[in-house]
Design a protein around this motif. Structure first.
Motif, PDB file in Angstrom:
ATOM      1  N   GLN A  36      -8.171   6.368   0.673  1.00  0.00           N
ATOM      2  CA  GLN A  36      -8.888   5.355  -0.097  1.00  0.00           C
ATOM      3  C   GLN A  36      -8.553   5.392  -1.583  1.00  0.00           C
ATOM      4  OE1 GLN A  36     -10.819   3.239   1.626  1.00  0.00           O
ATOM      5  NE2 GLN A  36     -10.372   4.339   3.516  1.00  0.00           N
ATOM      6  N   ARG A  94      -7.962  -2.235   1.820  1.00  0.00           N
ATOM      7  CA  ARG A  94      -7.296  -1.795   0.589  1.00  0.00           C
ATOM      8  C   ARG A  94      -6.073  -2.658   0.278  1.00  0.00           C
ATOM      9  NH1 ARG A  94      -7.981   2.241   3.911  1.00  0.00           N
ATOM     10  NH2 ARG A  94      -5.758   2.507   4.313  1.00  0.00           N
ATOM     11  N   SER A 114      -7.162   4.632  -5.033  1.00  0.00           N
ATOM     12  CA  SER A 114      -6.634   3.389  -5.573  1.00  0.00           C
ATOM     13  C   SER A 114      -5.214   3.578  -6.107  1.00  0.00           C
ATOM     14  CB  SER A 114      -7.532   2.890  -6.711  1.00  0.00           C
ATOM     15  OG  SER A 114      -7.482   3.789  -7.809  1.00  0.00           O
ATOM     16  N   SER A 150      -4.280   2.984  -9.092  1.00  0.00           N
ATOM     17  CA  SER A 150      -4.430   3.665 -10.384  1.00  0.00           C
ATOM     18  C   SER A 150      -4.547   5.168 -10.182  1.00  0.00           C
ATOM     19  CB  SER A 150      -5.670   3.147 -11.112  1.00  0.00           C
ATOM     20  OG  SER A 150      -5.597   1.762 -11.320  1.00  0.00           O
ATOM     21  N   SER A 176      -5.926  -5.763  -6.849  1.00  0.00           N
ATOM     22  CA  SER A 176      -6.737  -6.275  -5.761  1.00  0.00           C
ATOM     23  C   SER A 176      -7.848  -7.177  -6.285  1.00  0.00           C
ATOM     24  CB  SER A 176      -7.353  -5.119  -4.977  1.00  0.00           C
ATOM     25  OG  SER A 176      -6.345  -4.342  -4.384  1.00  0.00           O
ATOM     26  N   GLU A 210       0.832  -1.194   0.000  1.00  0.00           N
ATOM     27  CA  GLU A 210       0.000   0.000   0.000  1.00  0.00           C
ATOM     28  C   GLU A 210       0.869   1.247   0.000  1.00  0.00           C
ATOM     29  OE1 GLU A 210      -3.907   0.079   2.111  1.00  0.00           O
ATOM     30  OE2 GLU A 210      -2.930  -1.470   3.282  1.00  0.00           O
ATOM     31  N   SER A 258      -9.086  -1.102  -8.887  1.00  0.00           N
ATOM     32  CA  SER A 258      -7.732  -1.574  -8.626  1.00  0.00           C
ATOM     33  C   SER A 258      -7.624  -2.994  -9.152  1.00  0.00           C
ATOM     34  CB  SER A 258      -7.433  -1.550  -7.117  1.00  0.00           C
ATOM     35  OG  SER A 258      -6.157  -2.075  -6.850  1.00  0.00           O
TER      36      SER A 258
END
Length: 285
Positions: free
Chosen positions: A109, A252, A111, A113, A174, A97, A171
């Motif tokens: 939060q 996340r 992402s 991207s 994920s 992360e 994402s």
């Protein structure tokens, strides 16, 4: 004159947006240094204490950048988003992360991207500000309006990219890891407490050893998702014939799904994911 005015407004808008992003990033690290430090120890072989010092230095550096943006923008500042983009790329492939905004509501939060878009936007924005400054300082100012006008698309594009970064973008990393797990495989905190207390279900922490040392669910077993000894650790703790609960940093984080897939491939048939992870567990204590 109108051209200069438009570019002046664009310049002010970019400075405000870029400086705000740097201030929020610095504020997030200052308020919750642990979130950023966790990311650092995953990327670099340093101690948790040294990672906290690095987070403090980064937060001061970013706050300084927010001031420099209003004072003097040079082409040297382009190195900042370029270096950060490289770090983010490594983080992406390692499944780490970002931790850029700490645990600030909404901003944390974003992402992966979104972070890529944000850095590309920052690069374009700083390029525009540096280029416009060079044009204005040029001794031959008769073509100033034409030159700054030709640069405005970089400025407009920078704003568009930075704003798009805050949209709810998917994402892919994920989702690809979570694809093998349905809603029935995801459990909440109450389930974890009950399963561990009354059924003696092993809780597996999929994060790195350094993150585990920062803090973990009491009684959890640390099996880093990228460990080369997962097979040995699974045998050591006799995991194959037991129901398991795997968690990582937060909802996340996707490394719990990575480890869960690996454990399933080893023959562990009942593997569940505590999606809230350490972040939720610690917050609700």
């Amino acid at each position: 004159m109108n051209g200069k005015l438009k570019n002046s407004k664009l310049t002010m808008c970019l400075k405000l947006l870029i400086s705000t992003i740097f201030i929020l990033s610095a504020l997030g690290k200052f308020i919750d240094p642990i979130a950023a430090a966790l990311s650092i120890v995953q990327l670099l072989p340093i101690s948790p204490e040294l990672a906290k010092v690095a987070v403090f230095i980064l937060s001061v550096f970013e706050a300084g950048l927010a001031i420099v943006i209003w004072w003097r923008v040079s082409a040297l500042l382009l190195a900042v988003p370029a270096v950060l983009w490289g770090i983010l790329l490594v983080s992406y492939f390692k499944g780490v992360e970002c931790g850029c905004f700490g645990s600030l509501p909404f901003f944390s939060q974003i992402s992966m991207s979104g972070h890529f878009l944000l850095l590309v936007g920052l690069f374009l924005g700083l390029y525009y500000l540096a280029a416009v400054r060079e044009v204005i300082n040029d001794s031959e100012q008769k073509n100033e309006e034409v030159k700054t006008g030709s640069l405005k698309w970089a400025g407009v594009g920078a704003i568009a990219l930075m704003l798009a970064a805050f949209l709810p973008l998917p994402s892919s990393a994920s989702k690809s890891q979570a694809a093998n797990f349905s809603a029935n495989n995801s459990v909440d905190r109450a389930y974890v407490e009950a399963a561990f207390s009354y059924q003696n279900v092993p809780i597996i922490d999929a994060r790195s050893q350094a993150e585990f040392e920062f803090g973990h669910i009491a009684g959890a077993v640390n099996i880093p998702y990228n460990s080369k000894t997962i097979v040995d650790l699974a045998e050591k703790h006799a995991l194959k014939n037991k129901p398991l609960i795997v968690y990582c940093s937060s909802s996340r984080c996707n490394v719990a799904h990575i480890l869960a897939n690996k454990l399933q491939n080893l023959g562990c048939k009942d593997v569940k994911i505590y999606a809230g992870g350490w972040e939720e567990w610690q917050r609700l204590n």
